[in-house]
Design a protein around this motif. Structure first.
Motif, mmCIF file in Angstrom:
data_model
loop_
_atom_site.group_PDB
_atom_site.id
_atom_site.type_symbol
_atom_site.label_atom_id
_atom_site.label_comp_id
_atom_site.label_asym_id
_atom_site.label_seq_id
_atom_site.Cartn_x
_atom_site.Cartn_y
_atom_site.Cartn_z
ATOM 1 N N LYS A 14 2.224 1.749 -3.359
ATOM 2 C CA LYS A 14 1.173 2.179 -4.289
ATOM 3 C C LYS A 14 0.879 3.666 -4.111
ATOM 4 O O LYS A 14 0.730 4.411 -5.098
ATOM 5 N N ASN A 48 -10.894 3.165 -9.897
ATOM 6 C CA ASN A 48 -12.076 2.409 -10.312
ATOM 7 C C ASN A 48 -11.975 1.948 -11.769
ATOM 8 O O ASN A 48 -12.612 0.964 -12.150
ATOM 9 N N LYS A 52 -6.365 0.166 -12.612
ATOM 10 C CA LYS A 52 -6.156 -0.956 -11.693
ATOM 11 C C LYS A 52 -5.117 -1.933 -12.235
ATOM 12 O O LYS A 52 -4.231 -2.391 -11.504
ATOM 13 N N ILE A 70 -4.536 -1.991 -3.387
ATOM 14 C CA ILE A 70 -5.127 -1.055 -4.359
ATOM 15 C C ILE A 70 -6.587 -0.730 -4.024
ATOM 16 O O ILE A 70 -7.120 0.282 -4.490
ATOM 17 N N ARG A 71 -7.212 -1.566 -3.201
ATOM 18 C CA ARG A 71 -8.600 -1.300 -2.801
ATOM 19 C C ARG A 71 -8.675 -0.571 -1.458
ATOM 20 O O ARG A 71 -9.719 -0.013 -1.107
ATOM 21 N N GLY A 72 -7.614 -0.614 -0.718
ATOM 22 C CA GLY A 72 -7.639 -0.071 0.639
ATOM 23 C C GLY A 72 -7.536 1.445 0.696
ATOM 24 O O GLY A 72 -7.132 2.111 -0.249
ATOM 25 N N LYS A 73 -7.933 1.971 1.860
ATOM 26 C CA LYS A 73 -7.829 3.407 2.133
ATOM 27 C C LYS A 73 -6.858 3.613 3.295
ATOM 28 O O LYS A 73 -6.508 2.668 4.011
ATOM 29 N N TYR A 122 0.831 -1.205 0.000
ATOM 30 C CA TYR A 122 0.000 0.000 0.000
ATOM 31 C C TYR A 122 0.868 1.259 0.000
ATOM 32 O O TYR A 122 0.611 2.211 -0.758
ATOM 33 N N MET A 150 -4.135 -6.802 -4.127
ATOM 34 C CA MET A 150 -5.551 -6.443 -4.225
ATOM 35 C C MET A 150 -6.014 -5.664 -2.997
ATOM 36 O O MET A 150 -6.782 -4.697 -3.115
ATOM 37 N N LYS A 151 -5.537 -6.049 -1.839
ATOM 38 C CA LYS A 151 -5.894 -5.303 -0.629
ATOM 39 C C LYS A 151 -5.297 -3.897 -0.656
ATOM 40 O O LYS A 151 -5.910 -2.932 -0.200
ATOM 41 N N ASP A 199 -7.288 2.145 6.694
ATOM 42 C CA ASP A 199 -7.257 0.680 6.796
ATOM 43 C C ASP A 199 -5.879 0.171 7.216
ATOM 44 O O ASP A 199 -5.747 -1.018 7.565
ATOM 45 N N VAL A 246 -8.452 5.624 -4.569
ATOM 46 C CA VAL A 246 -8.736 4.248 -4.978
ATOM 47 C C VAL A 246 -9.201 4.258 -6.435
ATOM 48 O O VAL A 246 -10.188 4.913 -6.785
#
Length: 227
Positions: A184, A194, A199, A220-223, A181, A217-218, A226, A192
């Motif tokens: 990223k 979409n 992605k 690129i989807r996380g904030k 993260y 995956m966690k 988190d 994030v």
């Protein structure tokens, strides 16, 4: 040989003007003069090219030594034994860390006896002058600072001929999702994505860095909250 090393040729044209030589004789003489001058130029250029084409004896020997078969070069090296081999081993280890396998191969290039090298390296390992464990931990820390994931770290250890099981606990204890993260965010920001193309780009980037798909995956989807 340069042209100025030859004596100056007689200028027959000026002599003709002075002594009234007939025109036909002058033409013959002028033609002979031109042919002689051309021959001198050709000789000078040939000598110059020959000097460029053929290296000196010293250069030829150096080139032969450079291109010589490695096995032939090895046979010419005086084999190190005893205290000389030990001193060389310490000199090598003061410059950088080596895995046991790499150190054996390096010392064997200059040693008289490979068995003596193996015995010496085993002794150095027992006395902790050489340590695969220390090398693995240093490599792990360095790779993590560079933003590398576990897969890239394991590959680096393999290239150094170090068993990754030496740092298996450290690999398990590291939060690779958070590592992915942070990488990223540094590259793409906190937003994030979409769009599928964005992605996919982020996934490829983190895969190249050596992270597992689950952590990717966690990440690129996380904030931010988190992690």
């Amino acid at each position: 040989m340069s042209e100025d090393k030859f004596p100056k040729l007689i200028n027959y044209i000026k002599l003709k003007q002075q002594f009234g030589e007939d025109e036909q004789s002058c033409n013959q003489t002028e033609q002979a003069y031109s042919e002689t001058t051309s021959a001198l130029h050709f000789s000078s250029n040939s000598t110059s090219n020959a000097n460029k084409q053929y290296p000196s004896h010293t250069e030829t020997i150096e080139d032969q030594e450079h291109n010589e078969d490695p096995d032939a070069q090895q046979s010419k090296r005086p084999g190190l034994t005893g205290s000389r081999l030990r001193s060389y081993a310490f000199a090598v280890l003061t410059r950088k860390e080596y895995s046991k396998k790499d150190l054996i191969e390096k010392l064997a290039l200059y040693a008289e006896n490979r068995d003596e090298v193996i015995e010496l390296v085993n002794e150095l390992a027992r006395e902790n002058y050489q340590s695969d464990q220390r090398l693995a931990e240093m490599l792990l820390a360095s790779q993590k600072r560079q933003g590398k994931g576990p897969n890239r770290i394991k590959m680096a250890l393999k290239n150094k001929k170090v068993d990754s099981s030496l740092i298996s606990e450290e690999l398990k204890e590291t939060d690779w999702t958070e590592q992915a993260y942070q990488l990223k965010v540094k590259k793409f920001g906190t937003e994030v994505a979409n769009e599928p193309k964005v992605k996919a780009k982020q996934i490829r980037f983190l895969q190249y860095r050596g992270f597992d798909m689950d952590a990717i995956m966690k990440a690129i989807r996380g904030k931010e909250q988190d992690f």
